[in-house]
Design an enzyme around this catalytic site. Structure first.
Site, PDB file in Angstrom:
ATOM      1  N   GLU A  43       0.832  -1.206   0.000  1.00  0.00           N
ATOM      2  CA  GLU A  43       0.000   0.000   0.000  1.00  0.00           C
ATOM      3  C   GLU A  43       0.869   1.260   0.000  1.00  0.00           C
ATOM      4  OE1 GLU A  43      -2.840  -0.019   3.168  1.00  0.00           O
ATOM      5  OE2 GLU A  43      -3.883  -1.807   2.417  1.00  0.00           O
ATOM      6  N   HIS A 134      -3.519  10.668 -26.812  1.00  0.00           N
ATOM      7  CA  HIS A 134      -3.680   9.755 -27.949  1.00  0.00           C
ATOM      8  C   HIS A 134      -4.944  10.060 -28.734  1.00  0.00           C
ATOM      9  CE1 HIS A 134      -3.152   6.180 -30.336  1.00  0.00           C
ATOM     10  NE2 HIS A 134      -4.358   5.751 -30.002  1.00  0.00           N
ATOM     11  N   LYS A 196      -2.486   1.110 -43.367  1.00  0.00           N
ATOM     12  CA  LYS A 196      -2.206  -0.167 -42.718  1.00  0.00           C
ATOM     13  C   LYS A 196      -3.488  -0.809 -42.217  1.00  0.00           C
ATOM     14  CE  LYS A 196      -1.840   1.059 -37.908  1.00  0.00           C
ATOM     15  NZ  LYS A 196      -1.121   1.614 -36.828  1.00  0.00           N
ATOM     16  N   ASP A 226       4.919   1.997 -28.989  1.00  0.00           N
ATOM     17  CA  ASP A 226       4.815   1.002 -27.923  1.00  0.00           C
ATOM     18  C   ASP A 226       5.729  -0.179 -28.248  1.00  0.00           C
ATOM     19  OD1 ASP A 226       4.115  -0.728 -25.923  1.00  0.00           O
ATOM     20  OD2 ASP A 226       1.964  -0.645 -26.254  1.00  0.00           O
ATOM     21  N   THR A 227       5.244  -1.173 -28.969  1.00  0.00           N
ATOM     22  CA  THR A 227       6.089  -2.322 -29.303  1.00  0.00           C
ATOM     23  C   THR A 227       6.940  -2.069 -30.546  1.00  0.00           C
ATOM     24  OG1 THR A 227       4.321  -3.312 -30.624  1.00  0.00           O
ATOM     25  CG2 THR A 227       4.438  -3.944 -28.293  1.00  0.00           C
ATOM     26  N   GLY A 229       6.169  -2.138 -33.582  1.00  0.00           N
ATOM     27  CA  GLY A 229       5.838  -2.928 -34.770  1.00  0.00           C
ATOM     28  C   GLY A 229       5.398  -2.061 -35.933  1.00  0.00           C
TER      29      GLY A 229
END
Length: 315
Positions: A43, A134, A196, A226-227, A229
């Site tokens: 906590e 975003h 895409k 992020d990743t 890709g």
């Protein structure tokens, strides 16, 4: 530089203390004295070691990974400030976690970006300062003022100083066209769009390139990587389409999972990011250049405190 208004105080939690220190140094005030503790069961406890009664308080806390921990720290900090009689509580969230869950894409989906907005507001926040949300409609999820800062001017200024020739600004998807156009206007360049298809989350399949990139220096721009890709597939597609070299840029370098390996092995010559999210040492590779948002956020804080226009920062 020093700022002598004692009614302005800035505190930070644990998400990005280095950025918070840069911000207070830019403003010219000391960092607010507070501590974040963990009890043995995990906590969180916040201690404010100075009075905030009657003060305009700004809390710097991006809700980056681990997002739930950083969000909870922020909510407890807001509660502590409210109970300590702060005049106003202004949350400075350079990166808004859960922003990608902003609508019902399928039946029975939660709208988590709205839930987070509710939590922040109900905790006692009077204003939010965010950067490159975003989805811009997240501003409407709040019933308090939201100041939305932009990363494009910082990124565009960096690329303008590189004196690159024959550039084209590329949006990696249709949703980022407005962002790409803003950057293109600042650099006096045309734009192109990657068309895409994303069959599932964190999986992107490049389809077509709309626009002329042959023989040009391509600069990809996105809000979040992020990743990696999407951005690396886009860079490979641009090179196949005849681009001379490919740069990439984003405001929020989430860079999770295989991102660093993908960027290192990609056609991207340089990835330019900002420090809204701290990059741990293992993610500092030669291809990545980090720009600071501290001067922009510091100026925004002063303008909010002095009740001046924040939009003037982007004229």
């Amino acid at each position: 530089m020093s700022y002598n208004d004692l009614s302005l105080k800035v505190f930070t939690c644990n998400a990005n203390p280095v950025l918070a220190k840069e911000i207070v140094d830019n403003i010219g005030i000391p960092m607010g004295d507070s501590e974040v503790f963990r009890f043995s069961d995990g906590e969180i406890q916040i201690k404010l070691n100075e009075s905030v009664r009657g003060s305009d308080v700004f809390v710097i806390q991006p809700t980056s990974a681990p997002v739930n921990q950083h969000l909870m720290e922020l909510l407890i900090m807001i509660d502590a400030l409210k109970r300590a009689s702060a005049k106003s509580i202004n949350v400075v969230m350079p990166y808004y976690g859960y922003a990608r869950q902003d609508r019902k894409a399928r039946a029975r989906d939660p709208i988590t970006a709205k839930l987070v907005a509710n939590l922040i507001e109900k905790a006692g926040t009077h204003r939010l300062i965010a950067m490159d949300l975003h989805a811009t409609q997240i501003q409407g999820f709040f019933d308090i003022p939201v100041d939305h800062l932009l990363g494009v001017p910082i990124l565009a200024d960096f690329f303008s100083k590189k004196n690159l020739e024959d550039i084209v600004i590329v949006s990696p998807d249709h949703g980022g066209v407005t962002r790409a156009r803003k950057m293109a206007e600042r650099l006096g360049a045309p734009i192109a769009i990657i068309d895409k298809r994303r069959p599932e989350p964190n999986v992107a399949e490049i389809m077509n390139i709309v626009g002329n990139v042959e023989g040009k220096t391509a600069i990809l721009i996105d809000d979040i990587i992020d990743t990696a890709g999407t951005i690396t597939l886009a860079a490979n597609a641009l090179k196949k389409a005849g681009a001379k070299e490919v740069y990439a840029s984003c405001t929020h370098p989430v860079l999770s999972g295989p991102a660093i390996e993908r960027i290192q092995n990609s056609q991207i010559k340089e990835l330019v990011v900002t420090n809204t999210i701290p990059l741990p040492p293992e993610k500092h590779i030669d291809k990545i250049k980090v720009l600071s948002v501290a001067p922009l956020i510091g100026e925004a804080i002063i303008r909010v405190h002095e009740q001046l226009s924040v939009s003037k920062l982007f004229d």
